[in-house]
Design a protein around this motif. Sequence first.
Motif, PDB file in Angstrom:
ATOM      1  N   HIS A  26     -91.464 146.135  41.084  1.00 63.34           N
ATOM      2  CA  HIS A  26     -91.128 146.648  39.752  1.00 63.34           C
ATOM      3  C   HIS A  26     -91.643 145.723  38.648  1.00 63.34           C
ATOM      4  O   HIS A  26     -92.119 146.192  37.611  1.00 63.34           O
ATOM      5  N   ILE A  27     -91.551 144.427  38.880  1.00 64.28           N
ATOM      6  CA  ILE A  27     -92.054 143.466  37.889  1.00 64.28           C
ATOM      7  C   ILE A  27     -93.570 143.636  37.727  1.00 64.28           C
ATOM      8  O   ILE A  27     -94.093 143.576  36.606  1.00 64.28           O
ATOM      9  N   MET A  28     -94.273 143.853  38.827  1.00 71.49           N
ATOM     10  CA  MET A  28     -95.722 144.087  38.760  1.00 71.49           C
ATOM     11  C   MET A  28     -96.015 145.348  37.944  1.00 71.49           C
ATOM     12  O   MET A  28     -96.938 145.370  37.118  1.00 71.49           O
ATOM     13  N   TYR A  29     -95.238 146.393  38.172  1.00 69.90           N
ATOM     14  CA  TYR A  29     -95.416 147.625  37.395  1.00 69.90           C
ATOM     15  C   TYR A  29     -95.116 147.396  35.916  1.00 69.90           C
ATOM     16  O   TYR A  29     -95.781 147.960  35.043  1.00 69.90           O
ATOM     17  N   VAL A  30     -94.125 146.574  35.621  1.00 66.54           N
ATOM     18  CA  VAL A  30     -93.798 146.254  34.217  1.00 66.54           C
ATOM     19  C   VAL A  30     -95.010 145.623  33.538  1.00 66.54           C
ATOM     20  O   VAL A  30     -95.369 145.990  32.408  1.00 66.54           O
ATOM     21  N   PHE A  31     -95.665 144.680  34.216  1.00 65.10           N
ATOM     22  CA  PHE A  31     -96.863 144.044  33.657  1.00 65.10           C
ATOM     23  C   PHE A  31     -97.951 145.085  33.366  1.00 65.10           C
ATOM     24  O   PHE A  31     -98.607 145.043  32.319  1.00 65.10           O
ATOM     25  N   VAL A  32     -98.139 146.018  34.307  1.00 62.81           N
ATOM     26  CA  VAL A  32     -99.164 147.056  34.134  1.00 62.81           C
ATOM     27  C   VAL A  32     -98.827 147.950  32.942  1.00 62.81           C
ATOM     28  O   VAL A  32     -99.684 148.223  32.090  1.00 62.81           O
ATOM     29  N   PHE A  33     -97.579 148.398  32.866  1.00 67.69           N
ATOM     30  CA  PHE A  33     -97.188 149.341  31.814  1.00 67.69           C
ATOM     31  C   PHE A  33     -97.200 148.699  30.427  1.00 67.69           C
ATOM     32  O   PHE A  33     -97.611 149.330  29.449  1.00 67.69           O
ATOM     33  N   LEU A  34     -96.756 147.447  30.351  1.00 71.91           N
ATOM     34  CA  LEU A  34     -96.679 146.791  29.043  1.00 71.91           C
ATOM     35  C   LEU A  34     -98.061 146.488  28.460  1.00 71.91           C
ATOM     36  O   LEU A  34     -98.188 146.284  27.251  1.00 71.91           O
ATOM     37  N   LYS A  35     -99.079 146.461  29.308  1.00 72.41           N
ATOM     38  CA  LYS A  35    -100.444 146.268  28.804  1.00 72.41           C
ATOM     39  C   LYS A  35    -100.862 147.423  27.901  1.00 72.41           C
ATOM     40  O   LYS A  35    -101.743 147.272  27.054  1.00 72.41           O
ATOM     41  N   LYS A  36    -100.216 148.577  28.076  1.00 73.62           N
ATOM     42  CA  LYS A  36    -100.532 149.758  27.271  1.00 73.62           C
ATOM     43  C   LYS A  36     -99.349 150.161  26.378  1.00 73.62           C
ATOM     44  O   LYS A  36     -99.214 151.322  25.997  1.00 73.62           O
ATOM     45  N   LYS A  37     -98.513 149.207  26.046  1.00 70.40           N
ATOM     46  CA  LYS A  37     -97.351 149.488  25.198  1.00 70.40           C
ATOM     47  C   LYS A  37     -97.791 149.922  23.804  1.00 70.40           C
ATOM     48  O   LYS A  37     -98.670 149.311  23.201  1.00 70.40           O
ATOM     49  N   SER A  38     -97.162 150.974  23.302  1.00 70.22           N
ATOM     50  CA  SER A  38     -97.455 151.450  21.949  1.00 70.22           C
ATOM     51  C   SER A  38     -96.466 150.837  20.962  1.00 70.22           C
ATOM     52  O   SER A  38     -95.253 150.957  21.132  1.00 70.22           O
ATOM     53  N   SER A  89     -92.679 153.280  27.077  1.00 67.29           N
ATOM     54  CA  SER A  89     -93.306 152.650  25.910  1.00 67.29           C
ATOM     55  C   SER A  89     -94.807 152.920  25.814  1.00 67.29           C
ATOM     56  O   SER A  89     -95.432 152.627  24.802  1.00 67.29           O
ATOM     57  N   ARG A  90     -95.408 153.490  26.872  1.00 71.83           N
ATOM     58  CA  ARG A  90     -96.848 153.774  26.876  1.00 71.83           C
ATOM     59  C   ARG A  90     -97.201 155.007  26.047  1.00 71.83           C
ATOM     60  O   ARG A  90     -98.368 155.270  25.788  1.00 71.83           O
ATOM     61  N   LYS A  91     -96.208 155.760  25.642  1.00 70.67           N
ATOM     62  CA  LYS A  91     -96.462 157.009  24.929  1.00 70.67           C
ATOM     63  C   LYS A  91     -97.260 156.756  23.649  1.00 70.67           C
ATOM     64  O   LYS A  91     -96.886 155.938  22.821  1.00 70.67           O
ATOM     65  N   GLY A  92     -98.379 157.450  23.513  1.00 69.33           N
ATOM     66  CA  GLY A  92     -99.209 157.323  22.324  1.00 69.33           C
ATOM     67  C   GLY A  92    -100.361 156.357  22.478  1.00 69.33           C
ATOM     68  O   GLY A  92    -101.290 156.374  21.671  1.00 69.33           O
ATOM     69  N   SER A  93    -100.321 155.509  23.523  1.00 71.02           N
ATOM     70  CA  SER A  93    -101.402 154.538  23.698  1.00 71.02           C
ATOM     71  C   SER A  93    -102.304 154.884  24.880  1.00 71.02           C
ATOM     72  O   SER A  93    -103.322 154.230  25.098  1.00 71.02           O
ATOM     73  N   VAL A  94    -101.915 155.888  25.659  1.00 68.39           N
ATOM     74  CA  VAL A  94    -102.731 156.363  26.787  1.00 68.39           C
ATOM     75  C   VAL A  94    -102.831 157.883  26.690  1.00 68.39           C
ATOM     76  O   VAL A  94    -102.166 158.509  25.859  1.00 68.39           O
ATOM     77  N   SER A  95    -103.642 158.478  27.539  1.00 65.03           N
ATOM     78  CA  SER A  95    -103.773 159.929  27.528  1.00 65.03           C
ATOM     79  C   SER A  95    -102.445 160.588  27.903  1.00 65.03           C
ATOM     80  O   SER A  95    -101.586 159.968  28.551  1.00 65.03           O
ATOM     81  N   ALA A 102     -95.946 151.794  18.049  1.00 63.08           N
ATOM     82  CA  ALA A 102     -95.378 152.832  17.197  1.00 63.08           C
ATOM     83  C   ALA A 102     -94.267 153.620  17.903  1.00 63.08           C
ATOM     84  O   ALA A 102     -93.628 154.490  17.312  1.00 63.08           O
ATOM     85  N   ASN A 103     -94.030 153.304  19.166  1.00 61.05           N
ATOM     86  CA  ASN A 103     -93.071 154.059  19.978  1.00 61.05           C
ATOM     87  C   ASN A 103     -91.690 153.413  19.894  1.00 61.05           C
ATOM     88  O   ASN A 103     -91.505 152.267  20.305  1.00 61.05           O
ATOM     89  N   ASN A 104     -90.703 154.133  19.372  1.00 63.52           N
ATOM     90  CA  ASN A 104     -89.337 153.623  19.256  1.00 63.52           C
ATOM     91  C   ASN A 104     -88.599 153.836  20.572  1.00 63.52           C
ATOM     92  O   ASN A 104     -88.260 154.965  20.940  1.00 63.52           O
ATOM     93  N   THR A 105     -88.338 152.753  21.301  1.00 64.85           N
ATOM     94  CA  THR A 105     -87.711 152.860  22.613  1.00 64.85           C
ATOM     95  C   THR A 105     -86.189 152.712  22.565  1.00 64.85           C
ATOM     96  O   THR A 105     -85.533 152.934  23.583  1.00 64.85           O
ATOM     97  N   LEU A 106     -85.616 152.355  21.423  1.00 65.85           N
ATOM     98  CA  LEU A 106     -84.179 152.065  21.353  1.00 65.85           C
ATOM     99  C   LEU A 106     -83.300 153.231  21.802  1.00 65.85           C
ATOM    100  O   LEU A 106     -82.389 153.022  22.619  1.00 65.85           O
TER     101      LEU A 106
END
Length: 222
Positions: free
Chosen positions: A98-110, A160-166, A112-116
Amino acid sequence: MLTKTEKLFSFIFLIIVIAELVCDSVESLNTYHYFTKPLILISLIIFFWKHSQNLDVNTKRFTLLALSFSLLGDILLMFVNTSANFFIGGLIAFLVAHIMYVFVFLKKKSTANNTLPFIVILLLYATILFYFLKDRLDDLMLPVIVYMFVILLMVVAAFSRKGSVSKNSYILVFLGALFFITSDSLLALNKFYAPLPFSSISIMLTYSIAQLFIVFGIKKQQ
């Protein structure tokens, strides 16, 4: 949404998953379970390795690490009836995945995306789940809390990737993360709260779909 190669692999992957469900459920075929279960992640690792040339080195490396630690977790959890230490080992392996996946996903963090609001919903869900588990965790209380925190972080990172990837990449990864937390929740309830009907089938199906969707989603992000 899916290429011809992805559709073909999905068909092969489905056959492997069905074979695992049958081998795990039919007592006379249980021996083959030790082959079919690891084959699920092995097939994903091979597929991703061969079809991820479009990705940067770190994304490819961390994704392969996530899949490899997931494979290790799968193997360790096959022996939980032998010793409780195998469950701890499996928990740690999936924690690292899961930590490895977190690193992958956060590389494409948007940014402008409000995650709260989504975080609040996830925390509410985790609180309710923990309420059902807490009385039977005993010595596993702290490891389970840490694991829950990390998998929640993984789901938030996927969101959090919403808006920064397809759109396709985002939907697949986010759905995969949701299937992953569903699978882990079913596993936890079945182990620490009460046996669930058809638990082995529901846990493995949601887990397999999770890994497949995440792999396809990462592959499509560039």
